[in-house]
Design a protein around this motif. Structure first.
Motif, short mmCIF file in Angstrom:
data_model
loop_
_atom_site.label_atom_id
_atom_site.label_comp_id
_atom_site.label_asym_id
_atom_site.label_seq_id
_atom_site.Cartn_x
_atom_site.Cartn_y
_atom_site.Cartn_z
N HIS A 25 -44.77 -10.22 -28.41
CA HIS A 25 -44.53 -11.42 -27.62
C HIS A 25 -43.12 -11.35 -27.01
CE1 HIS A 25 -48.09 -13.02 -29.56
NE2 HIS A 25 -47.52 -12.91 -30.76
N PRO A 26 -42.98 -11.12 -25.71
CA PRO A 26 -41.66 -11.14 -25.09
C PRO A 26 -40.93 -12.44 -25.44
CG PRO A 26 -43.30 -10.39 -23.52
CD PRO A 26 -44.06 -10.87 -24.73
N ALA A 27 -39.63 -12.33 -25.76
CA ALA A 27 -38.87 -13.50 -26.18
C ALA A 27 -37.42 -13.35 -25.75
CB ALA A 27 -38.96 -13.69 -27.70
N TYR A 28 -36.79 -14.50 -25.46
CA TYR A 28 -35.42 -14.48 -24.93
C TYR A 28 -34.65 -15.69 -25.46
CZ TYR A 28 -37.49 -11.36 -21.41
OH TYR A 28 -38.14 -10.34 -20.78
N LEU A 29 -33.34 -15.52 -25.58
CA LEU A 29 -32.44 -16.66 -25.68
C LEU A 29 -32.29 -17.23 -24.28
CD1 LEU A 29 -29.70 -15.02 -27.92
CD2 LEU A 29 -31.56 -16.48 -28.67
N VAL A 30 -32.28 -18.56 -24.16
CA VAL A 30 -32.29 -19.16 -22.83
C VAL A 30 -31.31 -20.33 -22.74
CG1 VAL A 30 -34.65 -18.50 -22.24
CG2 VAL A 30 -34.24 -20.64 -23.48
N GLY A 31 -30.93 -20.62 -21.49
CA GLY A 31 -30.20 -21.85 -21.21
C GLY A 31 -28.72 -21.81 -21.52
N GLY A 32 -28.24 -22.94 -22.03
CA GLY A 32 -26.81 -23.12 -22.24
C GLY A 32 -26.19 -22.13 -23.21
N CYS A 33 -26.95 -21.68 -24.20
CA CYS A 33 -26.37 -20.74 -25.17
C CYS A 33 -26.04 -19.41 -24.50
CB CYS A 33 -27.28 -20.55 -26.37
SG CYS A 33 -28.85 -19.72 -26.04
N VAL A 34 -26.86 -18.99 -23.53
CA VAL A 34 -26.58 -17.76 -22.79
C VAL A 34 -25.35 -17.96 -21.91
CG1 VAL A 34 -27.48 -16.12 -21.10
CG2 VAL A 34 -29.01 -17.10 -22.84
N LEU B 162 -19.53 -16.84 -21.06
CA LEU B 162 -18.21 -17.40 -20.75
C LEU B 162 -17.24 -17.28 -21.92
CD1 LEU B 162 -19.28 -20.67 -18.87
CD2 LEU B 162 -18.18 -18.64 -17.86
N GLY B 163 -17.74 -16.87 -23.09
CA GLY B 163 -16.88 -16.81 -24.27
C GLY B 163 -16.52 -18.17 -24.81
N ARG B 164 -17.36 -19.17 -24.54
CA ARG B 164 -17.11 -20.53 -25.01
C ARG B 164 -17.90 -20.80 -26.28
NH1 ARG B 164 -19.03 -24.59 -22.49
NH2 ARG B 164 -17.27 -26.01 -22.48
N ARG B 165 -17.42 -21.75 -27.05
CA ARG B 165 -18.19 -22.20 -28.21
C ARG B 165 -19.47 -22.85 -27.71
NH1 ARG B 165 -15.23 -25.42 -32.85
NH2 ARG B 165 -17.31 -25.05 -33.66
N GLY B 166 -20.56 -22.47 -28.30
CA GLY B 166 -21.85 -22.99 -27.84
C GLY B 166 -22.42 -24.04 -28.76
N GLY B 167 -23.54 -24.60 -28.34
CA GLY B 167 -24.25 -25.58 -29.14
C GLY B 167 -25.53 -24.98 -29.69
N ASP B 168 -26.64 -25.63 -29.42
CA ASP B 168 -27.92 -25.17 -29.93
C ASP B 168 -28.32 -23.85 -29.28
OD1 ASP B 168 -28.08 -27.45 -31.45
OD2 ASP B 168 -29.26 -28.55 -29.96
N ILE B 169 -28.99 -23.02 -30.07
CA ILE B 169 -29.51 -21.75 -29.57
C ILE B 169 -31.01 -21.92 -29.37
CG2 ILE B 169 -29.89 -19.32 -30.12
CD1 ILE B 169 -27.28 -19.37 -31.68
N ASP B 170 -31.43 -21.88 -28.10
CA ASP B 170 -32.85 -22.09 -27.76
C ASP B 170 -33.51 -20.77 -27.40
OD1 ASP B 170 -32.66 -24.85 -28.15
OD2 ASP B 170 -31.95 -25.16 -26.09
N ILE B 171 -34.80 -20.68 -27.73
CA ILE B 171 -35.56 -19.45 -27.53
C ILE B 171 -36.81 -19.76 -26.73
CG2 ILE B 171 -36.92 -17.67 -28.75
CD1 ILE B 171 -34.89 -17.98 -31.07
N ALA B 172 -37.11 -18.90 -25.76
CA ALA B 172 -38.36 -19.01 -24.99
C ALA B 172 -39.15 -17.72 -25.20
CB ALA B 172 -38.06 -19.21 -23.51
#
Length: 442
Positions: A24-33, A38-48
């Motif tokens: 099943h192809p899968a990726y990290l997506v959205g704001g966490c990427v 950007l090297g910034r502190r992130g929030g939730d890690i979402d997967i599609a």
């Protein structure tokens, strides 16, 4: 990045690998990427993923069916929770917030096409390879916020995206692309369809973010602030641009930075809002009553100090700053009475605002009376009846009278005498003063 954030990222990659190894192809997506790049502190890690929810649930032992209707389950791995959502297309949006229909698809690019801004429409696989069909990396490099596809369509689908756009632009320091701004203006009336809780949450993130002053300016320029489902007080809406200047001064000042509720207090002081405006605004935004009361107390204190309500002690600021005896004494007494009325916490909050931005927040500018007020607050032997050496039941026994409203009134009189330094905070002294008060009343 912090150790915990790295551990979460590593656990997210483990989820990706397990999905991928199962075909099943899968990726990290959205704001966490975006934040990772950007090297910034992130929030939730979402997967599609291409996997449908039933397939995801069969692969992991600890899964919660948190949003099956929209293809989402929550996988718990290594102590972290990850929302795993099937690639999908959306349609309908009759409420300008949620899709009426969801269709699962097989290509991550089709999934990314439904997202709000190009910088949030990127995906990364377990090996770090990036899928960026809409130029998110280029927009990050150019520091521009641009909608995916036609901006008016994106904002029409989900009106909250307009507030999110302002928040992202302020937080990331990006300019908003002209066509994206035009699309926002074209759809801004749809903000009235968004629940006030969601509006309040976005505004809270703006005020608590990296550049609340810019967020307030964009809110004012966009006209979104007077298009909410429940109207905000006119004084607050009209004062946003002025408040942005006050907020910028507070954020850029030397010394301890202010955050959280003090930023809200700075906003309202900058708006010239009354305590009634504060409570009305925070009630509309569905903030907790205790939190609203804390912020309103700072506004009430500022109203008193500025003379907007009777009894303001700092009216003759120059003489106070120069230490003129009678006037300084008058100011000290007025300050202490204000502290007794509004509480030590409100006084400390106001003083922190004054220290952060004396020319913008404090009365009298950098040489204003707040420096003296800070010392006066520290020297107060008591600021609440609970801090007195005598209790209400002791007054009742001493007077031989039935309890009633008179008890609170006399405790306040005793508190004023102690706070102003006219009586020592000792039981015998206070009972004697109480007896004297009773004799005068009779």
């Amino acid at each position: 990045m912090e150790e915990k954030e790295e551990a979460a990222w590593s656990a997210g990659l483990d989820v990706l690998r397990r999905l991928t190894e199962a075909g099943h192809p899968a990726y990290l997506v959205g704001g966490c990427v975006r934040d990772r790049l950007l090297g910034r502190r992130g929030g939730d890690i979402d997967i599609a993923t291409a996997a449908e929810p039933t397939a995801v649930m069969s692969l992991f032992a600890d899964v919660l069916p948190t949003g099956l209707k929209h293809g989402t389950v929550t996988v718990r791995e290594a102590g972290f929770g990850f929302e795993v959502t099937t690639f999908r297309q959306e349609s309908g949006y009759s409420d300008a917030r949620h899709p009426d229909a969801v269709a699962f698809v097989r290509d991550v690019r089709e999934d990314l096409a439904r997202r709000d801004f190009t910088v949030n429409a990127m995906a990364m696989d377990a090996d770090g390879a990036l899928v960026d069909p809409f130029g998110g990396q280029a927009d990050m490099r150019d520091r521009v916020l641009r909608a995916v596809g036609h901006a008016a369509e994106r904002f029409g689908e989900d009106a909250l995206r307009m507030l999110r756009g302002i928040r992202f632009a302020a937080e990331l320091g990006y300019r908003i692309d002209e066509s994206t701004w035009d699309g926002l203006l074209a759809r801004r009336d749809k903000l009235r369809l968004v629940a006030m809780e969601r509006v309040g949450a976005e505004l809270d993130k703006m005020i608590g973010g990296a550049d609340p002053a810019r967020a307030l300016t964009l809110l004012s320029e966009s006209g979104l602030a007077d298009r909410t489902a429940e109207p905000l007080p006119p004084a607050v809406v009209a004062g946003l641009r002025a408040a942005a200047g006050e907020m910028a001064a507070a954020m850029n000042a030397q010394g301890e930075p202010i955050g959280g509720d003090l930023r809200w207090a700075a906003l309202f002081v900058g708006c010239g809002a009354t305590a009634a405006d504060v409570l009305a605004t925070l009630r509309v935004l569905r903030y907790a009553g205790r939190r609203a009361e804390r912020i309103a107390s700072v506004a009430r204190l500022h109203e008193r100090l500025s003379g907007a309500i009777p009894g303001g002690p700092f009216g003759r600021r120059k003489a106070i700053a120069e230490g003129a005896g009678a006037i300084a004494g008058e100011a000290r007494e007025g300050w202490i009475r204000a502290v007794l009325d509004f509480g030590r916490e409100a006084a400390r909050d106001w003083l922190r605002l004054a220290e952060a931005a004396p020319s913008a927040i404090a009365l009298g500018g950098p040489d204003g009376p707040y420096r003296e007020a800070s010392r006066w607050l520290r020297e107060m032997p008591a600021a609440a009846a609970s801090e007195l050496a005598v209790r209400g039941d002791e007054l009742v026994r001493h007077a031989g009278l039935p309890a009633g409203p008179w008890v609170a009134r006399h405790l306040r009189l005793l508190l004023e005498e102690v706070a102003l330094g006219r009586a020592a905070n000792e039981k015998t002294v206070l009972l004697a003063a109480f007896a004297s008060h009773l004799r005068k009343e009779r």
